[in-house]
Design a protein around this motif. Structure first.
Motif, PDB file in Angstrom:
ATOM      1  N   GLU A 227     -42.974  -5.013 -33.864  1.00  0.00           N
ATOM      2  CA  GLU A 227     -44.086  -5.563 -33.092  1.00  0.00           C
ATOM      3  C   GLU A 227     -45.214  -6.025 -34.010  1.00  0.00           C
ATOM      4  N   SER A 228     -45.365  -5.355 -35.147  1.00  0.00           N
ATOM      5  CA  SER A 228     -46.441  -5.738 -36.073  1.00  0.00           C
ATOM      6  C   SER A 228     -46.218  -7.114 -36.683  1.00  0.00           C
TER       7      SER A 228
ATOM      8  N   TYR B  74     -45.860  -9.740 -35.130  1.00  0.00           N
ATOM      9  CA  TYR B  74     -46.605 -10.707 -34.324  1.00  0.00           C
ATOM     10  C   TYR B  74     -48.109 -10.679 -34.633  1.00  0.00           C
ATOM     11  N   CYS B  75     -48.523  -9.731 -35.481  1.00  0.00           N
ATOM     12  CA  CYS B  75     -49.927  -9.671 -35.892  1.00  0.00           C
ATOM     13  C   CYS B  75     -50.251 -10.660 -37.009  1.00  0.00           C
TER      14      CYS B  75
ATOM     15  N   TYR C 293     -51.949 -11.043 -28.810  1.00  0.00           N
ATOM     16  CA  TYR C 293     -52.301 -11.319 -30.210  1.00  0.00           C
ATOM     17  C   TYR C 293     -53.143 -12.573 -30.395  1.00  0.00           C
TER      18      TYR C 293
ATOM     19  N   HIS D 190     -52.323 -15.659 -30.130  1.00  0.00           N
ATOM     20  CA  HIS D 190     -51.614 -16.821 -30.665  1.00  0.00           C
ATOM     21  C   HIS D 190     -51.610 -17.961 -29.652  1.00  0.00           C
TER      22      HIS D 190
ATOM     23  N   LEU E 220     -47.551 -13.612 -26.506  1.00  0.00           N
ATOM     24  CA  LEU E 220     -48.203 -13.713 -27.814  1.00  0.00           C
ATOM     25  C   LEU E 220     -49.678 -14.078 -27.686  1.00  0.00           C
TER      26      LEU E 220
END
Length: 550
Positions: free
Chosen positions: A124-125, A127-128, A148, A150, A144
């Protein structure tokens, strides 16, 4: 001309790899340089399933590190952490699904799933990272953005209309009044749910059940026809032969098989899985069933069997959906334009990516350690009589290329007295080196015997006990030896204690077994018994450190 590289997880058959190939082939035809980067060399025989794949430039990650690219794309979650290794003017994340949903539930009784939550969080990280994102489904864009921030660019997957249509060959003609059901997907992948799908289809009134799979099998119990590892240009012949595709995945990005079935004259039954709403409409062109509503799946198959007019109506609407869907050439042009836009404007540097990779890896390692410390204190402080704690041995083997998780066997045991663990070593006439990891957690392990025995002949290939001694065994990793005249006694101060067996072994029989007799103790009880032992002071420091880390 743009120099484009994709980090690719595997050259084997998969929908995600096919998407990358379809883009790469078309961008190369239009004049770009396209590279596919894999961890290991790709043999031409691996590309049998896509006849145009060999036209692309396949290189390993080691080779890619000597080159430079205009844009480098991560295409699966682990590849995000490899971006820093390759020099590029710009970087991009091509997100085909939210892969943290691919992991099964954590299960402390199964070694592969024991720490799965840590891996899920690490995934999952990815997507950071502040990377430009291209994706294939609206739901991924929303995910996203909401979590996050995005602003992902949506480019839906195209389809090979030259392959998937109603005009080609069939494996077998459809039969009036008969219902032939097709199940598609790999076996033993929990979120693909293929085994349960087959079970439900076999419970229904369907006249025939066929299986199309990327898994290497020749038959499946109860299934009328089984098609394994079929080149994509041949899959349409199977679709055209069937009336309905039953696809009950738990996670999808924007899955292609129902759309391929639509193009070949059929319809589909699917779960209300992520991505289905890109083109599937319930009771219009297909059937959408609530996830795990298994009796409803069977009922809908039976309905399609008994109601030919309803089946025909679904197939007709599915064909109209197919007619309006774009082909790969159209989508590849959009994909190429977006890559060029990113290349011209992105300010994401290799150094920036490396910084995010380092921070993510540090967070992962701390999470692993916190999990291990939590298990240690739970076990040490437990006062419950009869409570047992699961542990595992791991046996690694190799013949010259080093130990990897792909060549690892395991067995479980409990901390309630002396236990015997064993694994059957795979047949291999080459000299094989063997390593035994007697624990996967902090603790004290006493070993009475390690033995390699051919169960068919009774021959002992190697044995270590109080008679033969343990001096030839080499301790490595997170362990220290505690002096003991009768046993091999070790303190595992982390989750990776290792015992390297001396020499190499030829596993010439089909039932060569490694056996180990061992006993796990709590650390504090061992510490109290080490009154004059020179290890005690060091051991006490370790325990105090672990307590301070709680």
């Amino acid at each position: 001309m743009v120099r484009i590289a994709f980090l690719l997880g595997s050259a084997d058959i998969s929908g995600g790899t096919n998407v990358i190939l379809e883009y790469g082939i078309r961008m190369q035809v239009q004049g770009d340089e396209v590279f596919l980067i894999t961890l290991d060399p790709v043999d031409a025989t691996q590309l049998f399933w896509h006849k145009d794949a060999a036209a692309l430039c396949w290189i390993t990650l080691d080779e890619a590190q000597k080159l430079s690219f205009d844009i480098l794309l991560a295409t699966w979650w682990q590849s995000v952490f490899l971006l820093e290794k390759v020099q590029a003017q710009s970087y991009c994340y091509f997100v085909q699904s939210i892969e943290s949903r691919f992991f099964p539930p954590q299960n402390s009784r199964e070694l592969p799933n024991r720490d799965i939550d840590v891996l899920r969080e690490w995934c999952e990280s990815s997507y950071c990272f502040p990377l430009p994102v291209i994706t294939e489904a609206h739901w991924i864009c929303d995910y996203l953005h909401d979590l996050y921030g995005h602003k992902a660019v949506l480019i839906r997957n195209g389809i090979r209309k030259d392959i998937y249509n109603t005009n080609g060959k069939c494996v077998a003609a459809k039969k009036v009044g008969k219902l032939r059901v097709l199940v598609e997907g790999p076996l033993n992948v929990f979120f693909k749910n293929v085994e349960k799908t087959l079970e439900l289809c076999l419970q229904s009134d369907a006249d025939e059940v066929w299986l199309l799979t990327s898994s290497h099998i020749q038959e499946y119990a109860g299934v009328d026809r089984c098609f394994s590892k079929i080149p994509i240009e041949k899959t349409a012949e199977i679709y055209r032969s069937c009336d309905v595709l039953v696809k009950l995945s738990y996670v999808e990005g924007m899955f292609g098989p129902p759309l391929e079935m639509f193009h070949c004259g059929g319809t589909a039954i699917v779960y209300d899985v992520t991505g289905h709403d890109e083109y599937i409409k319930h009771k219009q062109n297909a059937i959408v069933v609530n996830k795990d509503a298994e009796s409803d799946v069977v009922s809908w198959i039976n309905r399609l069997k008994s109601d030919s007019e309803f089946l025909a109506a679904l197939c007709h609407e599915a064909s109209l959906t197919a007619k309006d869907w774009p082909d790969w050439q159209t989508q590849a042009e959009s994909f190429s334009k977006q890559l060029k836009k990113i290349t011209a404007s992105s300010q994401i540097t290799q150094k920036l990516v490396a910084g995010y990779t380092a921070r993510s890896s540090t967070a992962r390692d701390r999470y692993f350690k916190s999990q291990e410390y939590a298990r240690f204190f739970d076990r040490e402080n437990s006062l419950e009589i009869g409570r047992q704690y699961q542990n595992f041995i791991q046996v690694y083997y190799h013949h010259g290329r080093g130990y990897t998780n792909e060549a690892m066997l395991w067995d479980e045991y409990l901390d309630n007295g002396w236990q015997t663990c064993s694994v059957i070593l795979p047949f291999d006439m080459r000299p094989v080196a063997i390593r035994l990891d007697p624990s996967v957690r902090i603790g004290v392990i006493s070993i009475r015997t390690v033995r390699i025995v051919d169960k068919d002949t009774g021959d002992i290939l190697g044995e270590w006990n109080s008679q033969t001694g343990f001096n030839s065994l080499q301790l490595q990793g997170t362990c220290r030896q505690i002096e003991n005249k009768r046993l091999l006694k070790i303190f595992a101060h982390g989750e990776d204690p290792q015992i390297q067996l001396p020499g190499t072994y030829s596993i010439s029989g089909s039932r060569v077994e490694l056996q180990v007799e061992l006993f796990e103790e709590r650390v504090w009880s061992t510490l109290q018994a080490l009154s004059g032992n020179p290890v005690k002071r060091w051991l006490k420091k370790i325990v105090n450190f672990l307590r301070a880390a709680q």
